[in-house]
Design a protein around this motif. Structure first.
Motif, PDB file in Angstrom:
ATOM      1  N   ARG A  11       0.852  -1.184   0.000  1.00 21.94           N
ATOM      2  CA  ARG A  11       0.000   0.000   0.000  1.00 21.94           C
ATOM      3  C   ARG A  11       0.888   1.234   0.000  1.00 21.94           C
ATOM      4  O   ARG A  11       1.561   1.509   0.991  1.00 21.94           O
ATOM      5  CB  ARG A  11      -0.908  -0.013   1.235  1.00 21.94           C
ATOM      6  CG  ARG A  11      -2.009   1.030   1.190  1.00 21.94           C
ATOM      7  CD  ARG A  11      -3.024   0.821   2.304  1.00 21.94           C
ATOM      8  NE  ARG A  11      -2.487   1.083   3.617  1.00 21.94           N
ATOM      9  CZ  ARG A  11      -2.284   0.149   4.543  1.00 21.94           C
ATOM     10  NH1 ARG A  11      -2.550  -1.105   4.254  1.00 21.94           N
ATOM     11  NH2 ARG A  11      -1.823   0.462   5.744  1.00 21.94           N
ATOM     12  N   PRO A  12       0.945   2.016  -1.067  1.00 24.03           N
ATOM     13  CA  PRO A  12       1.892   3.131  -1.152  1.00 24.03           C
ATOM     14  C   PRO A  12       1.565   4.210  -0.125  1.00 24.03           C
ATOM     15  O   PRO A  12       0.410   4.543   0.090  1.00 24.03           O
ATOM     16  CB  PRO A  12       1.685   3.661  -2.588  1.00 24.03           C
ATOM     17  CG  PRO A  12       0.966   2.586  -3.308  1.00 24.03           C
ATOM     18  CD  PRO A  12       0.160   1.856  -2.280  1.00 24.03           C
ATOM     19  N   ASP A  13       2.572   4.756   0.481  1.00 23.78           N
ATOM     20  CA  ASP A  13       2.415   5.913   1.347  1.00 23.78           C
ATOM     21  C   ASP A  13       3.780   6.550   1.551  1.00 23.78           C
ATOM     22  O   ASP A  13       4.795   6.080   1.046  1.00 23.78           O
ATOM     23  CB  ASP A  13       1.767   5.545   2.690  1.00 23.78           C
ATOM     24  CG  ASP A  13       2.604   4.606   3.536  1.00 23.78           C
ATOM     25  OD1 ASP A  13       3.770   4.351   3.180  1.00 23.78           O
ATOM     26  OD2 ASP A  13       2.092   4.137   4.562  1.00 23.78           O
ATOM     27  N   ALA A  14       3.794   7.647   2.291  1.00 23.46           N
ATOM     28  CA  ALA A  14       5.052   8.376   2.490  1.00 23.46           C
ATOM     29  C   ALA A  14       6.075   7.522   3.217  1.00 23.46           C
ATOM     30  O   ALA A  14       7.276   7.597   2.945  1.00 23.46           O
ATOM     31  CB  ALA A  14       4.780   9.660   3.264  1.00 23.46           C
ATOM     32  N   GLY A  15       5.609   6.671   4.155  1.00 26.95           N
ATOM     33  CA  GLY A  15       6.522   5.824   4.908  1.00 26.95           C
ATOM     34  C   GLY A  15       7.237   4.837   4.025  1.00 26.95           C
ATOM     35  O   GLY A  15       8.446   4.633   4.144  1.00 26.95           O
ATOM     36  N   GLU A  16       6.499   4.234   3.095  1.00 23.62           N
ATOM     37  CA  GLU A  16       7.123   3.271   2.196  1.00 23.62           C
ATOM     38  C   GLU A  16       8.087   3.966   1.238  1.00 23.62           C
ATOM     39  O   GLU A  16       9.163   3.456   0.931  1.00 23.62           O
ATOM     40  CB  GLU A  16       6.056   2.524   1.397  1.00 23.62           C
ATOM     41  CG  GLU A  16       6.643   1.419   0.522  1.00 23.62           C
ATOM     42  CD  GLU A  16       5.599   0.739  -0.332  1.00 23.62           C
ATOM     43  OE1 GLU A  16       5.996   0.055  -1.274  1.00 23.62           O
ATOM     44  OE2 GLU A  16       4.409   0.905  -0.043  1.00 23.62           O
ATOM     45  N   PHE A 219      -9.428   8.800  16.233  1.00 21.88           N
ATOM     46  CA  PHE A 219      -9.291   9.710  15.095  1.00 21.88           C
ATOM     47  C   PHE A 219      -7.839   9.813  14.637  1.00 21.88           C
ATOM     48  O   PHE A 219      -7.563   9.899  13.435  1.00 21.88           O
ATOM     49  CB  PHE A 219      -9.857  11.084  15.445  1.00 21.88           C
ATOM     50  CG  PHE A 219     -11.368  11.108  15.504  1.00 21.88           C
ATOM     51  CD1 PHE A 219     -12.117  10.915  14.360  1.00 21.88           C
ATOM     52  CD2 PHE A 219     -12.033  11.305  16.704  1.00 21.88           C
ATOM     53  CE1 PHE A 219     -13.510  10.919  14.399  1.00 21.88           C
ATOM     54  CE2 PHE A 219     -13.423  11.311  16.759  1.00 21.88           C
ATOM     55  CZ  PHE A 219     -14.164  11.122  15.606  1.00 21.88           C
ATOM     56  N   ALA A 220      -6.903   9.800  15.584  1.00 22.71           N
ATOM     57  CA  ALA A 220      -5.482   9.859  15.220  1.00 22.71           C
ATOM     58  C   ALA A 220      -5.080   8.611  14.441  1.00 22.71           C
ATOM     59  O   ALA A 220      -4.339   8.688  13.444  1.00 22.71           O
ATOM     60  CB  ALA A 220      -4.627  10.010  16.473  1.00 22.71           C
ATOM     61  N   GLU A 221      -5.546   7.437  14.890  1.00 21.68           N
ATOM     62  CA  GLU A 221      -5.223   6.202  14.183  1.00 21.68           C
ATOM     63  C   GLU A 221      -5.860   6.179  12.800  1.00 21.68           C
ATOM     64  O   GLU A 221      -5.259   5.698  11.832  1.00 21.68           O
ATOM     65  CB  GLU A 221      -5.658   4.995  15.007  1.00 21.68           C
ATOM     66  CG  GLU A 221      -4.815   4.770  16.251  1.00 21.68           C
ATOM     67  CD  GLU A 221      -5.125   3.453  16.941  1.00 21.68           C
ATOM     68  OE1 GLU A 221      -4.245   2.936  17.648  1.00 21.68           O
ATOM     69  OE2 GLU A 221      -6.255   2.935  16.772  1.00 21.68           O
ATOM     70  N   ALA A 222      -7.091   6.698  12.702  1.00 22.99           N
ATOM     71  CA  ALA A 222      -7.749   6.737  11.395  1.00 22.99           C
ATOM     72  C   ALA A 222      -6.965   7.617  10.429  1.00 22.99           C
ATOM     73  O   ALA A 222      -6.793   7.266   9.252  1.00 22.99           O
ATOM     74  CB  ALA A 222      -9.180   7.246  11.550  1.00 22.99           C
ATOM     75  N   ARG A 223      -6.465   8.754  10.913  1.00 24.05           N
ATOM     76  CA  ARG A 223      -5.641   9.606  10.051  1.00 24.05           C
ATOM     77  C   ARG A 223      -4.376   8.879   9.619  1.00 24.05           C
ATOM     78  O   ARG A 223      -3.940   9.005   8.465  1.00 24.05           O
ATOM     79  CB  ARG A 223      -5.289  10.900  10.791  1.00 24.05           C
ATOM     80  CG  ARG A 223      -6.440  11.877  10.932  1.00 24.05           C
ATOM     81  CD  ARG A 223      -5.964  13.244  11.396  1.00 24.05           C
ATOM     82  NE  ARG A 223      -5.407  13.207  12.736  1.00 24.05           N
ATOM     83  CZ  ARG A 223      -6.111  13.369  13.850  1.00 24.05           C
ATOM     84  NH1 ARG A 223      -7.429  13.554  13.781  1.00 24.05           N
ATOM     85  NH2 ARG A 223      -5.530  13.351  15.030  1.00 24.05           N
ATOM     86  N   ARG A 224      -3.799   8.118  10.529  1.00 27.12           N
ATOM     87  CA  ARG A 224      -2.549   7.407  10.235  1.00 27.12           C
ATOM     88  C   ARG A 224      -2.710   6.437   9.069  1.00 27.12           C
ATOM     89  O   ARG A 224      -1.777   6.273   8.262  1.00 27.12           O
ATOM     90  CB  ARG A 224      -2.082   6.656  11.481  1.00 27.12           C
ATOM     91  CG  ARG A 224      -0.838   5.815  11.284  1.00 27.12           C
ATOM     92  CD  ARG A 224      -0.456   5.110  12.565  1.00 27.12           C
ATOM     93  NE  ARG A 224       0.566   4.107  12.329  1.00 27.12           N
ATOM     94  CZ  ARG A 224       1.034   3.266  13.252  1.00 27.12           C
ATOM     95  NH1 ARG A 224       0.580   3.345  14.490  1.00 27.12           N
ATOM     96  NH2 ARG A 224       1.952   2.372  12.951  1.00 27.12           N
ATOM     97  N   VAL A 225      -3.871   5.797   8.958  1.00 24.56           N
ATOM     98  CA  VAL A 225      -4.060   4.780   7.909  1.00 24.56           C
ATOM     99  C   VAL A 225      -4.908   5.304   6.747  1.00 24.56           C
ATOM    100  O   VAL A 225      -5.392   4.533   5.926  1.00 24.56           O
ATOM    101  CB  VAL A 225      -4.698   3.496   8.496  1.00 24.56           C
ATOM    102  CG1 VAL A 225      -3.780   2.883   9.528  1.00 24.56           C
ATOM    103  CG2 VAL A 225      -6.080   3.770   9.101  1.00 24.56           C
ATOM    104  N   GLY A 226      -5.085   6.621   6.674  1.00 25.43           N
ATOM    105  CA  GLY A 226      -5.778   7.204   5.541  1.00 25.43           C
ATOM    106  C   GLY A 226      -7.288   7.127   5.592  1.00 25.43           C
ATOM    107  O   GLY A 226      -7.957   7.317   4.572  1.00 25.43           O
ATOM    108  N   ALA A 227      -7.846   6.849   6.784  1.00 22.34           N
ATOM    109  CA  ALA A 227      -9.300   6.752   6.925  1.00 22.34           C
ATOM    110  C   ALA A 227      -9.860   7.883   7.789  1.00 22.34           C
ATOM    111  O   ALA A 227     -11.006   7.819   8.225  1.00 22.34           O
ATOM    112  CB  ALA A 227      -9.685   5.398   7.533  1.00 22.34           C
ATOM    113  N   GLY A 228      -9.052   8.917   8.014  1.00 21.59           N
ATOM    114  CA  GLY A 228      -9.461   9.993   8.904  1.00 21.59           C
ATOM    115  C   GLY A 228     -10.706  10.718   8.430  1.00 21.59           C
ATOM    116  O   GLY A 228     -11.622  10.985   9.216  1.00 21.59           O
ATOM    117  N   GLU A 229     -10.748  11.040   7.147  1.00 22.68           N
ATOM    118  CA  GLU A 229     -11.904  11.772   6.635  1.00 22.68           C
ATOM    119  C   GLU A 229     -13.173  10.949   6.745  1.00 22.68           C
ATOM    120  O   GLU A 229     -14.220  11.453   7.170  1.00 22.68           O
ATOM    121  CB  GLU A 229     -11.664  12.181   5.178  1.00 22.68           C
ATOM    122  CG  GLU A 229     -12.806  13.001   4.593  1.00 22.68           C
ATOM    123  CD  GLU A 229     -12.505  13.497   3.191  1.00 22.68           C
ATOM    124  OE1 GLU A 229     -13.249  13.122   2.264  1.00 22.68           O
ATOM    125  OE2 GLU A 229     -11.522  14.247   3.036  1.00 22.68           O
TER     126      GLU A 229
END
Length: 409
Positions: A11-16, A219-229
Motif C-alpha cells: 500500500r503506497p504511502d510516504a513511509g514506504e 481519530f489519530a489512528e484513522a488519520r494514520r491509515v488514511g481513513a481519517g476523513e
C-alpha cells in the motif's frame, strides 16, 4: 513461510517511499565503496527470488526492480543454503556458478551476498552486489562490511513491516466501525449565565469497540491509515442527525479537521442543513498548513451562517496562530486556563488578556472545562457569559440532553 514482506508493504504511502529511498541510498553507498556495478535487495516470494530494490548507477544492462528468477536458479538461494560462499571473486571459475545460466544472463564476474533476516532470525531475502568483471581483491573484510549494511537494511525493513502490520490491524478496526456506523454521539451543554439557559451543545464522538480507546486515539489512528476523513464525516453525520431534535434556539458545535474543510468533505456533509445553528470548531491540536486555503474553503459556509470557533485557546502556540489567521466568531478558553482559575493569578491574567482581546476583535468567548462554582464565579466577574464543563453538565446521550436543566448556573 509467512506472507512476503513487500506484499505487506504494497500500500503506497510516504513511509514506504521513505524506506525505499533509504534502502536505495544504502545500496548506492555500498556499491560505490566496493567498486561494484550492481547492488540489490532481494526477497524470496512464492518460490522465486524477486529483486525489490536495485541500484546500478543508471546502467541499462542491469536487471530492474521486480525482476525475478526461480529461487533454485539464483545465487541468493544457494548462499542462504550454504551451497555457495558469500564471496565469489570470479564466477566463471567457480564450479557451481560457471554452470548457472544466471551468470551469463546477468553478466556476473565477481559477487558478494549475505542473507537478510527479520527480528526472529527468519531469512526472507538477500543483500547482494556484483560487478561484470572478476575481482580477485574481494576478501572477508568486504563480506563483513556487506553483513553490517545488510543488518541495517534488515532492521529498517523489519521496522516498516511491523508498522505496516500494526496499520493493517488499525485499518481493520476502523473499517469495522465504518461498516457498522458504530459511533455514538454525546452532547455537552453550553450554558449562558446571563440568560440562565442552555444555548447550545458540543457534540462528541464515543466508541464502544474493544479494547477501549479514547476518541482522540481513534481519530489519530484513522488519520494514520488514511481513513481519517471517512471516520470524521461519519461522526459528523451522526451528530447532525440530532440537529432537528433540539429546539431552534440551540446550536450544535462540531470538531472538524482543517484538512477536511479544505477538501470540501465538511461542506458536503453540511449540505442542506440549517447553517445558522452550526458551529465548526478547530482545535489547538490541528495544524493548518495553508491558512489561505482554509479561509477560502470555509468562506461559503460562513456566508450561509455557519460560525467558526477556535477550540483550546490558550493551550499552545497553534491556537494563537489560529486566532490571528482565522477571524473566528468564537474563542473557547481551554481547560488548562480555567482549572483553578480562582486561585492562580497567572491563569487569571492570561484568561483576562484573551477575553479582552476577544472583545476588541468582536469575538464571542466560551469557557470550557468549568468544574467548580468558584471557577464559574471568577469567569462571571471577568464578563464571560457562556460556559461549558462538568460543573454545568457532562456529555450525555441525546435523550438526556433534550431534557437537561442545570442545577447551578
Amino acid at each position: 513461510m509467512r506472507q512476503a514482506i513487500w506484499n505487506r508493504l504494497a500500500r503506497p504511502d510516504a513511509g514506504e517511499a521513505s524506506l525505499s529511498e533509504d534502502l536505495q541510498s544504502l545500496l548506492y553507498s555500498l556499491r560505490r565503496h566496493l567498486g561494484m556495478d550492481v547492488a540489490f535487495i532481494s526477497e524470496f516470494c512464492e518460490g522465486r527470488r524477486v529483486l525489490r530494490v536495485v541500484d546500478a548507477g543508471g546502467s541499462a544492462e542491469c536487471p530492474k526492480q521486480g525482476h525475478s528468477d526461480p529461487q533454485e536458479a539464483s545465487y541468493c538461494r544457494k548462499i542462504v543454503d550454504h551451497d555457495l560462499s558469500g564471496i565469489i571473486p570470479d564466477a566463471s571459475l567457480h564450479p557451481v556458478t560457471r554452470a548457472m545460466p544466471v551468470t551469463r544472463e546477468l553478466n556476473i564476474g565477481a559477487y558478494l551476498g549475505v542473507p537478510l533476516q527479520d527480528a526472529s532470525g527468519e531469512v526472507f531475502g538477500t543483500f547482494c552486489c556484483y560487478r561484470h568483471l572478476p575481482d580477485a581483491s574481494l576478501d572477508r573484510r568486504d563480506l563483513a562490511l556487506l553483513r553490517i549494511v545488510a543488518d541495517i537494511a534488515g532492521r529498517q525493513i523489519e521496522k516498516r513491516f511491523r508498522e505496516r502490520r500494526e496499520e493493517d490491524a488499525i485499518l481493520a478496526r476502523i473499517e469495522q466501525v465504518l461498516e457498522r456506523e458504530a459511533v455514538a454521539i454525546v452532547y455537552q451543554p453550553i450554558y449562558h449565565l446571563g440568560q440562565r439557559r442552555v444555548v447550545g451543545y458540543e457534540s462528541l464522538a464515543r466508541f464502544s469497540a474493544e479494547p477501549y480507546r479514547t476518541p482522540d486515539v481513534w481519530f489519530a489512528e484513522a488519520r494514520r491509515v488514511g481513513a481519517g476523513e471517512r471516520l470524521e464525516m461519519l461522526a459528523l453525520r451522526q451528530a447532525l442527525a440530532a440537529l432537528e431534535a433540539f429546539p431552534e434556539s440551540r446550536y450544535l458545535a462540531f470538531n472538524v479537521s482543517p484538512d477536511h474543510v479544505i477538501s470540501g468533505a465538511v461542506a458536503r456533509a453540511l449540505a442542506g442543513r440549517e447553517s445558522s445553528r452550526i458551529v465548526l470548531e478547530v482545535t489547538e491540536h490541528d495544524r493548518i498548513e495553508d491558512y489561505a486555503a482554509f479561509r477560502e474553503a470555509v468562506a461559503p459556509l460562513r456566508a450561509r451562517g455557519v460560525r467558526l470557533a477556535i477550540d483550546d485557546a490558550g493551550a499552545g502556540y497553534a491556537s494563537f496562530q489560529h486566532i490571528l489567521e482565522l477571524d473566528a466568531d468564537i474563542l473557547k478558553l481551554d481547560i488548562s486556563l480555567i482549572r483553578e482559575l480562582h486561585r492562580d493569578r497567572r491563569r487569571r491574567a492570561l484568561a483576562a488578556s484573551l477575553i479582552a482581546f476577544a472583545r476588541t476583535i468582536g469575538c464571542e468567548v466560551i469557557a470550557e472545562g468549568v468544574e467548580c462554582r468558584e471557577e464559574l464565579e471568577t469567569l462571571r466577574e471577568h464578563g464571560v457569559n457562556k460556559v461549558q464543563g462538568y460543573h454545568i453538565g457532562r456529555p450525555m446521550p441525546l435523550e438526556a440532553a433534550l431534557g437537561f436543566a442545570p442545577a447551578d448556573g
